[in-house]
Design a protein around this motif. Sequence first.
Motif, PDB file in Angstrom:
ATOM      1  N   ALA A  70       8.144   9.603  24.387  1.00 49.76           N
ATOM      2  CA  ALA A  70       8.126   9.684  22.927  1.00 49.76           C
ATOM      3  C   ALA A  70       6.860   9.001  22.419  1.00 49.76           C
ATOM      4  O   ALA A  70       6.481   7.939  22.921  1.00 49.76           O
ATOM      5  N   ASP A  92      16.372  13.927  23.499  1.00 47.49           N
ATOM      6  CA  ASP A  92      15.366  13.333  22.617  1.00 47.49           C
ATOM      7  C   ASP A  92      15.998  12.586  21.460  1.00 47.49           C
ATOM      8  O   ASP A  92      15.485  11.574  20.999  1.00 47.49           O
ATOM      9  N   SER A  93      17.113  13.090  20.939  1.00 55.42           N
ATOM     10  CA  SER A  93      17.702  12.539  19.719  1.00 55.42           C
ATOM     11  C   SER A  93      18.019  11.046  19.809  1.00 55.42           C
ATOM     12  O   SER A  93      17.645  10.285  18.912  1.00 55.42           O
ATOM     13  N   PHE A  96      14.909   8.706  19.385  1.00 48.35           N
ATOM     14  CA  PHE A  96      14.397   8.433  18.050  1.00 48.35           C
ATOM     15  C   PHE A  96      15.076   7.218  17.448  1.00 48.35           C
ATOM     16  O   PHE A  96      14.430   6.361  16.852  1.00 48.35           O
ATOM     17  N   ASN A 125      15.196  15.934  16.445  1.00 44.00           N
ATOM     18  CA  ASN A 125      15.645  14.560  16.240  1.00 44.00           C
ATOM     19  C   ASN A 125      16.730  14.456  15.168  1.00 44.00           C
ATOM     20  O   ASN A 125      17.108  13.354  14.787  1.00 44.00           O
ATOM     21  N   ASN A 130      20.562   9.239  13.460  1.00 43.64           N
ATOM     22  CA  ASN A 130      19.121   9.077  13.284  1.00 43.64           C
ATOM     23  C   ASN A 130      18.728   8.988  11.813  1.00 43.64           C
ATOM     24  O   ASN A 130      17.917   8.138  11.413  1.00 43.64           O
TER      25      ASN A 130
END
Length: 203
Positions: A70, A92-93, A96, A125, A130
């Motif tokens: 990232a 990926d989420s 973040f 994301n 998030n």
Amino acid sequence: MDRLGAAAIVSIERDLTEHLVREFNLDVRQLLFDATNFYTFIDTFNERCTIAQRGHSKEGRAALRIVGLALLVTADFHIPLCHHTYPGNQPDSPTFASLTDELIKRHELLTNCVEGITLIFDKGNNSKENLKAVDASPYYFIGSLVPSQHPELLTVPREKFHSLEAEGLPGVSSYRTSKEVFGKSRVIVVPITRDCLWPKARR
């Protein structure tokens, strides 16, 4: 690299970021966040490396162990200010959300240069957790939505769009509205370009 621990790498990166922002007068009003992964040729039976794992390879190399990366970069020239590596089998989420804490730690450093910072990230994301983390941070943010999850925005008549040529975007028009996203009302901007083929059903 085996002589540098994780804490030392973070400290070096922070010092470099401070130097870059100060010495080169970097514009940090808009910062781009994105996460990706890259494949490695680390052997399957190599148990010393725990970060390289099998997951969804964005380069289609599912047979190889991958590492997630990232990055937070400047909008101009894409100069990296902060990085985070994570196991290749982690989505990926969640990355973040974990990186938001690090961004807040650097807030004082970056806001010495500007009054407000806007984070820009893509729909990969998106999650309630998030957006809640960003809402609790000192930052503004711009994200993107999955069109298929908001079909009513795809049926807005063309005549409701306004030209952005006066704002320096020739050939671009937008429709501005608000909608509840992940439990909170958000400002939504739908852009189209002059070359966009508008379906007949939307005219």
